[in-house]
Design an enzyme around this catalytic site. Structure first.
Site, PDB file in Angstrom:
ATOM      1  N   GLY B 158     -12.322  30.972  96.525  1.00 40.10           N
ATOM      2  CA  GLY B 158     -12.989  30.503  95.306  1.00 40.10           C
ATOM      3  C   GLY B 158     -12.685  29.031  95.097  1.00 40.10           C
ATOM      4  N   ARG B 240      -0.753  34.904  92.184  1.00 37.99           N
ATOM      5  CA  ARG B 240       0.005  35.828  91.355  1.00 37.99           C
ATOM      6  C   ARG B 240       1.105  36.446  92.206  1.00 37.99           C
ATOM      7  NH1 ARG B 240      -2.040  33.441  87.959  1.00 37.99           N
ATOM      8  NH2 ARG B 240      -3.358  34.091  86.223  1.00 37.99           N
ATOM      9  N   GLU B 273       5.109  38.436  83.821  1.00 38.86           N
ATOM     10  CA  GLU B 273       5.683  37.653  84.905  1.00 38.86           C
ATOM     11  C   GLU B 273       7.107  37.250  84.503  1.00 38.86           C
ATOM     12  OE1 GLU B 273       3.832  33.883  85.585  1.00 38.86           O
ATOM     13  OE2 GLU B 273       4.345  33.872  87.704  1.00 38.86           O
ATOM     14  N   HIS B 292       6.159  28.623  87.899  1.00 35.50           N
ATOM     15  CA  HIS B 292       4.750  28.689  87.452  1.00 35.50           C
ATOM     16  C   HIS B 292       4.348  27.452  86.651  1.00 35.50           C
ATOM     17  CE1 HIS B 292       1.331  31.810  86.799  1.00 35.50           C
ATOM     18  NE2 HIS B 292       0.862  30.585  86.959  1.00 35.50           N
TER      19      HIS B 292
END
Lengths: 336, 336
Positions: B158, B240, B273, B292
């Site tokens: 993507g 992820r 997370e 992150h």
């Protein structure tokens, strides 16, 4: 091929047997490691060419003076600052191995640049020290740097510099280059002279040092030049530690916590590159250091050796060698 | 513009006042932070659209059931795995914010990839611990990785994946892509299906995970798939944490010291997370972890918010929103 009257001294083990056999077609070849002291001394006056990785300690200034027939020195290291220029006669040609490591070193420059821009080392170390909770935001001023549409300044636009610039296009960065030689390259804006250098440093968000270490470039990044850079700029050094003034760099990093210096190359101690520093750089979060490793894997591929051998053959065949350096640039010797 | 009968609930502070004013042209707009519990409960049946960063804890499963008019959910986070799909009626459209962070995250993927390939973190940490002398060679098997002419596999093609691939060209890498949708891109070889994925993993020298976390992709990198990869490959995760099996990854890193895993994203603990792991990843030299952070700076630019607002307006104006996800892909919910 007829035997020639050349006498080549190969001063490093990194030249493989196959290369030695090829060189033997054009010259008598002596391997320094095979010669006893006495035999070496006997041969010195007849040697007209030497192939070195870095300058061998056996070839002392004293011995060099007895190499009256010396005409050509080929370096396997890209830079030639290790060559004892002040002791060379003016009729000796010295060839660098410029370009031999360009791709590997350019990749490495990008590794340091991105590690610093994204604070990968700093954040990883913080996690190891359990200084983090997952909050998805970084403190103001210590955000990660987005490179897209920002300006990358490249000092030295030879093999490494131009390759660094090519990669920058994929990141959507604007490229500024500082180069002594008049150059053009698609999408690159060139700067020259002292004022051009200042302008480039003022405008760049990140700067990569890809200059040879010469009398003119030693400590080119001094306190004054650092002071014109953006307070949150990134400086990357994959060339030579001595391009940067050590004290000025340390003071600048302490005074500007969002300025980042990432280097693979180190200052000289007793005429050799050394991990010893006068200031505790490795205790600063805005410093990244690695132990001059950008090249060795390239060496392992044999390509730099092959290029140096090919260029030595050019000399032996009476052709003009490539990458001849100007001894005027190396009045001050910086041995490796 | 005539007032409409839409009722939009904005559930995050990251939507700026200007955006709220624009949204107000197309809908009544309520900000979750401004509503007392009672007022929220009163409004629930009238709300037909919600704009969230990640799913707000106030919108419990219980409250969601009372949102009988809900038709549209827009996520500002690129991924939608935080949305409680199992509790949604089938007439609710969910739009991801795919592409909103592509450039920033693609840059970050390259930072992790190069940090791992060049062992920047490992070498820097070694220097800090004074475990190095300047020898210019690395031990066999632990050399730095040269990327040129090697193969980069990208899982998920993507916004992020395709941008990662574009940057790869500047490094002279071959690009392989695994994508569910039939795609073409200049210079990219596509692989599909389970056997295609295995083939890509076998051949790639480095692999970047840029997949959404769905029922099909959860733990897609399990022990079996890791085992087909090259022993000295590099795996990068900017998508992820849950795409990777935690135990399998740890065991693989221990068994293969030259395999490297570099990640910005972490496994879930109690449906969120978390930096907590079941195994001491941060003690391994072949692991790089950051908390992150690839996205926040992108968020700060306001672009992801702007894109999410624009797409919400498409819904409010009766146009088909972009980035509608298939709820079938999210049968298992992985809240942020």
């Amino acid at each position: 091929m007829a035997p020639t009257n050349h006498n080549l001294l190969v001063c490093t083990d990194v030249v493989d047997d196959k290369s030695v056999r090829i060189l033997s077609k054009y010259s008598k070849v002596y391997k320094l490691a095979d010669l006893e002291e006495e035999r070496l001394d006997e041969l010195l006056p007849s040697i007209d060419s030497v192939l070195v990785f870095s300058w061998p300690h056996q070839l002392t200034s004293d011995r060099l003076q007895r190499m009256t027939n010396l005409r050509f020195i080929q370096s396997i290291l890209a830079g030639v600052n290790h060559i004892p220029f002040p002791s060379l006669n003016s009729n000796v040609i010295v060839s660098s191995n410029a370009g031999a490591y360009s791709e590997e070193v350019a990749e490495y420059a990008w590794a340091l640049l991105l590690s610093a821009a994204k604070r990968v080392v700093e954040l990883h170390v913080s996690l190891r020290e359990q200084k983090w909770t997952l909050k998805r935001t970084l403190d103001e001023g210590s955000e990660i740097t987005i490179l897209r549409e920002r300006i990358l300044g490249i000092l030295g636009f030879g093999g490494i510099g131009s390759m660094v610039g090519r990669i920058a296009r994929g990141f959507g960065m604007q490229v500024y280059a500082y180069s002594r030689k008049k150059s053009t390259a698609k999408g690159v804006e060139f700067f020259a002279g002292a004022s051009g250098l200042t302008e480039l440093l003022k405008k760049s968000d990140a700067v990569v040092l890809a200059l040879p270490l010469t009398s003119q470039t030693a400590r080119i990044m001094n306190a004054e030049r650092l002071s014109v850079m953006k307070k949150d700029a990134i400086l990357v050094n994959v060339a030579r530690g001595e391009l940067v003034d050590e004290k000025a760099m340390y003071d600048h990093l302490v005074a500007n916590p969002n300025f980042r210096y990432a280097t693979d190359v180190w200052w000289y101690r007793e005429s050799r590159e050394s991990l010893k520093t006068d200031y505790p750089f490795l205790s600063l979060p805005n410093f990244i250091g690695t132990p001059h490793v950008s090249g060795p894997s390239g060496l392992a591929t044999g390509r730099p050796v092959q290029l140096a051998v090919e260029n030595t053959i050019r000399f032996l065949r009476g052709l003009k060698p490539r990458n001849i350096v100007n001894p005027e640039d190396y009045k001050t010797s910086y041995p490796y």
